[in-house]
Enzyme design. Structure first.
Site, PDB file in Angstrom:
ATOM      1  N   ASP A   1      27.907  67.472  64.611  1.00 41.93           N
ATOM      2  CA  ASP A   1      26.908  67.812  65.619  1.00 41.93           C
ATOM      3  C   ASP A   1      27.470  67.717  67.033  1.00 41.93           C
ATOM      4  OD1 ASP A   1      24.910  68.331  63.776  1.00 41.93           O
ATOM      5  OD2 ASP A   1      24.153  66.266  63.791  1.00 41.93           O
TER       6      ASP A   1
ATOM      7  N   TYR B   1      33.887  58.342  57.885  1.00 38.39           N
ATOM      8  CA  TYR B   1      33.377  58.383  59.256  1.00 38.39           C
ATOM      9  C   TYR B   1      33.479  56.995  59.872  1.00 38.39           C
ATOM     10  CZ  TYR B   1      31.229  63.046  59.126  1.00 38.39           C
ATOM     11  OH  TYR B   1      31.007  64.396  59.075  1.00 38.39           O
TER      12      TYR B   1
END
Length: 244
Positions: free
Chosen positions: A52, A110
């Protein structure tokens, strides 16, 4: 036609996300434009997944199909001349024609960074400036709530036909500069999943959320019902691992 696997690193604060959007700066758009210009025909770039707006990548992966013999080192240099300084292609390697950057992912890693110390204006685009101390042991204990194979629809900002995901490991470390590093290992993640989990962990840690609330989010999965979401600036796609 030959297929190549690439690794790209980028500073997400300069882009509106990975996926191409009309008239907006995106990583996929920048890469496709640059590859197409150098190769001399339309080149499609397929990533391992989307990040994003504001999310960074240390090692995002993608594949491209290119005709003819090419000097990979020269191609990388030419590409980086066009896309630097906020985006850099690190490697390009020849792979099997059947390889797919998205569908053959085995593990994604992540990292999320939280500054628990004093506010630092040089870090605002790169860590969550929480400016509040966290109980590391409680963070670790609460993180176990999110381990395993579960329906994470409540922790997603998008509708998914299959919202079952597996988080195999979460590690949490506090570094000497008051930085807390949360690392998530999984086969794949829903949109905003990591950021929503991080926000839940912080809210649990600061007594703004009860453990029962998290249990209900799993018992009654509904898109975005988690509500809270950590800022995008602290999230980094660290590693993408493929089946051998």
């Amino acid at each position: 036609m030959a297929r190549y696997l690439g690794i790209v690193s980028y500073d997400g604060s300069y882009f509106k996300g990975w996926a191409i959007q009309p008239n907006l700066a995106t990583i996929q758009g920048l890469l496709e434009q640059s590859f197409s210009l150098i190769i001399g025909r339309k080149i499609k770039v397929i990533g391992s997944g989307r990040t994003d707006k504001g999310v960074h990548a240390i090692n995002q992966t993608f594949h491209v199909d290119i005709n003819g013999e090419i000097n990979l080192n020269l191609l990388i240099r030419k590409i980086n001349q066009l896309i630097k300084p906020h985006c850099i292609v690190k490697t390009l390697v020849l792979v099997n024609d059947s390889f797919h950057a998205r569908f053959q992912v085995k593990t994604k890693v992540y990292e999320y960074l939280i500054n628990c110390g004093n506010l630092n204006p040089l870090q605002f685009n790169y860590v969550w400036q929480l400016n509040q101390q966290l109980d590391l042991e409680k963070l670790k204990a609460d993180a176990t709530l999110f381990l395993g194979k579960k329906n994470f629809l409540s922790f997603s900002s998008s509708i998914h036909t299959d919202s079952i995901r597996t988080i195999s490991k979460i590690t949490i470390q506090k570094e000497t500069n008051q930085l807390v590093r949360l690392t998530f290992f999984g086969s794949g993640f829903l949109r905003s999943q990591v950021r929503m989990i991080v926000a839940c962990l912080v809210n649990l840690n600061t007594n703004k959320m009860a453990l029962e609330t998290v249990a209900k989010l799993f018992e009654h999965p509904k898109k975005g019902s988690c509500v809270v979401k950590a800022p995008s600036c602290g999230l980094y796609l660290k590693t993408v691992v493929y089946e051998k």
